[in-house]
Design a protein around this motif. Structure first.
Motif, mmCIF file in Angstrom:
data_model
loop_
_atom_site.group_PDB
_atom_site.id
_atom_site.type_symbol
_atom_site.label_atom_id
_atom_site.label_comp_id
_atom_site.label_asym_id
_atom_site.label_seq_id
_atom_site.Cartn_x
_atom_site.Cartn_y
_atom_site.Cartn_z
ATOM 1 N N SER A 203 0.832 -1.196 0.000
ATOM 2 C CA SER A 203 0.000 0.000 0.000
ATOM 3 C C SER A 203 0.874 1.257 0.000
ATOM 4 O O SER A 203 0.622 2.205 -0.754
ATOM 5 C CB SER A 203 -0.917 -0.012 1.218
ATOM 6 O OG SER A 203 -1.701 1.148 1.258
ATOM 7 N N HIS B 283 2.572 1.607 -3.469
ATOM 8 C CA HIS B 283 1.649 2.091 -4.491
ATOM 9 C C HIS B 283 1.247 3.547 -4.272
ATOM 10 O O HIS B 283 1.101 4.302 -5.233
ATOM 11 C CB HIS B 283 0.421 1.176 -4.563
ATOM 12 C CG HIS B 283 0.714 -0.125 -5.224
ATOM 13 N ND1 HIS B 283 0.952 -1.279 -4.520
ATOM 14 C CD2 HIS B 283 0.864 -0.445 -6.533
ATOM 15 C CE1 HIS B 283 1.219 -2.255 -5.364
ATOM 16 N NE2 HIS B 283 1.177 -1.785 -6.588
ATOM 17 N N GLU B 284 1.097 3.951 -3.030
ATOM 18 C CA GLU B 284 0.779 5.347 -2.741
ATOM 19 C C GLU B 284 1.930 6.263 -3.160
ATOM 20 O O GLU B 284 1.707 7.328 -3.736
ATOM 21 C CB GLU B 284 0.462 5.530 -1.255
ATOM 22 C CG GLU B 284 0.133 6.953 -0.856
ATOM 23 C CD GLU B 284 -1.083 7.539 -1.562
ATOM 24 O OE1 GLU B 284 -1.121 8.764 -1.758
ATOM 25 O OE2 GLU B 284 -1.986 6.765 -1.940
ATOM 26 N N ILE C 133 4.155 5.664 -5.532
ATOM 27 C CA ILE C 133 4.183 5.710 -7.004
ATOM 28 C C ILE C 133 3.067 6.602 -7.536
ATOM 29 O O ILE C 133 3.272 7.371 -8.481
ATOM 30 C CB ILE C 133 4.111 4.287 -7.597
ATOM 31 C CG1 ILE C 133 5.427 3.552 -7.304
ATOM 32 C CG2 ILE C 133 3.845 4.327 -9.097
ATOM 33 C CD1 ILE C 133 5.417 2.089 -7.670
ATOM 34 N N LYS C 134 1.911 6.536 -6.913
ATOM 35 C CA LYS C 134 0.804 7.399 -7.324
ATOM 36 C C LYS C 134 1.175 8.874 -7.149
ATOM 37 O O LYS C 134 0.978 9.689 -8.059
ATOM 38 C CB LYS C 134 -0.437 7.070 -6.495
ATOM 39 C CG LYS C 134 -1.645 7.921 -6.812
ATOM 40 C CD LYS C 134 -2.827 7.525 -5.921
ATOM 41 C CE LYS C 134 -4.025 8.373 -6.229
ATOM 42 N NZ LYS C 134 -4.307 9.359 -5.218
ATOM 43 N N GLN C 135 1.736 9.223 -5.999
ATOM 44 C CA GLN C 135 2.135 10.608 -5.755
ATOM 45 C C GLN C 135 3.242 11.045 -6.714
ATOM 46 O O GLN C 135 3.230 12.176 -7.209
ATOM 47 C CB GLN C 135 2.595 10.775 -4.316
ATOM 48 C CG GLN C 135 1.481 10.679 -3.312
ATOM 49 C CD GLN C 135 1.985 10.718 -1.879
ATOM 50 O OE1 GLN C 135 3.177 10.673 -1.603
ATOM 51 N NE2 GLN C 135 1.046 10.785 -0.942
ATOM 52 N N THR D 29 3.810 9.865 -9.737
ATOM 53 C CA THR D 29 3.225 9.993 -11.070
ATOM 54 C C THR D 29 2.415 11.279 -11.189
ATOM 55 O O THR D 29 2.533 12.005 -12.190
ATOM 56 C CB THR D 29 2.342 8.771 -11.387
ATOM 57 O OG1 THR D 29 3.148 7.592 -11.291
ATOM 58 C CG2 THR D 29 1.742 8.863 -12.768
ATOM 59 N N GLU D 30 1.620 11.580 -10.188
ATOM 60 C CA GLU D 30 0.826 12.811 -10.211
ATOM 61 C C GLU D 30 1.718 14.050 -10.246
ATOM 62 O O GLU D 30 1.445 15.004 -10.981
ATOM 63 C CB GLU D 30 -0.102 12.875 -9.000
ATOM 64 C CG GLU D 30 -1.256 11.895 -9.069
ATOM 65 C CD GLU D 30 -2.059 11.815 -7.780
ATOM 66 O OE1 GLU D 30 -1.597 12.330 -6.734
ATOM 67 O OE2 GLU D 30 -3.146 11.212 -7.820
ATOM 68 N N SER E 41 3.645 14.122 -13.719
ATOM 69 C CA SER E 41 2.691 14.266 -14.827
ATOM 70 C C SER E 41 2.115 15.673 -14.876
ATOM 71 O O SER E 41 1.918 16.229 -15.965
ATOM 72 C CB SER E 41 1.559 13.251 -14.699
ATOM 73 O OG SER E 41 2.043 11.952 -14.880
ATOM 74 N N ALA F 104 9.977 4.373 -10.330
ATOM 75 C CA ALA F 104 8.841 3.526 -9.945
ATOM 76 C C ALA F 104 9.306 2.093 -9.674
ATOM 77 O O ALA F 104 8.887 1.474 -8.688
ATOM 78 C CB ALA F 104 7.782 3.540 -11.044
#
Length: 186
Positions: free
Chosen positions: A42, A45-46, A48-50, A52-53, A56, A176
């Motif tokens: 968790s 993944h959190e 990587i999400k941050q 990427t955001e 991006s 990542a």
């Protein structure tokens, strides 16, 4: 009921009770390990999400600015608006990038995730500097050279949007991957 009876009863009951206790401890250990593994995934993944955001948002704003100013040749007053939006996104992404970098340094045993992430942010920063067409001082170019920053070894490559794009894409993937594979601190 004699002492022998109680002794025999205790002996017969001790085995199953002892086995149940051992199985209970093993089950608790396995459940805890599974919970820790879920928490680790968790967190990964959190992050990587941050990541990427953050990249991006800045990357897409550089694309938007580049297309408006260089491809569609918008009017000067519109250029100012696009530039302000790009500058704001740059500041936001750099700040978010620093927070993520500190988290990567705190959570991971090694330095690979942090280093790849730092390289990604530095490559996007160079893209930003090149796109806004400021006269980039040589001292700033020198700061962004090398493995500790963009990974590029020549000033001319720092000014080449195509090279910056290629290195950015690879560095983002490397960051990542490192978050997914690097050992967490315990």
């Amino acid at each position: 009921m004699t002492v022998e009876f109680w002794k025999e009863l205790f002996t017969q009951a001790a085995g199953p009770v002892f086995s149940a206790a051992i199985l209970g401890l093993v089950a608790a250990y396995i459940a805890r390990r599974a919970q820790l593994r879920r928490e680790e995934w968790s967190l990964r993944h959190e992050l990587i999400k941050q990541m990427t955001e953050t990249v991006s948002s800045l990357y897409n704003e550089t694309l938007r600015y580049d297309r408006a100013v260089n491809l569609f040749k918008v009017a000067d007053d519109e250029k100012v608006t696009y530039r302000k939006q790009l500058d704001e996104q740059y500041r936001e992404s750099r700040t978010a990038g620093e927070v993520i970098q500190d988290r990567l340094e705190a959570y991971f045993q090694g330095d690979k995730a942090r280093a790849c992430w730092h390289r990604t942010i530095d490559l996007l920063s160079m893209r930003y500097f090149v796109l806004i067409k400021i006269g980039i001082p040589g001292t700033l170019l020198d700061k962004y050279l090398g493995d500790g920053h963009t990974g590029l070894s020549e000033r001319s490559k720092l000014l080449d949007l195509k090279i910056l794009q290629e290195f950015y894409e690879q560095s983002r993937k490397d960051a990542a991957e490192a978050v997914l594979t690097e050992d967490l601190r315990r």
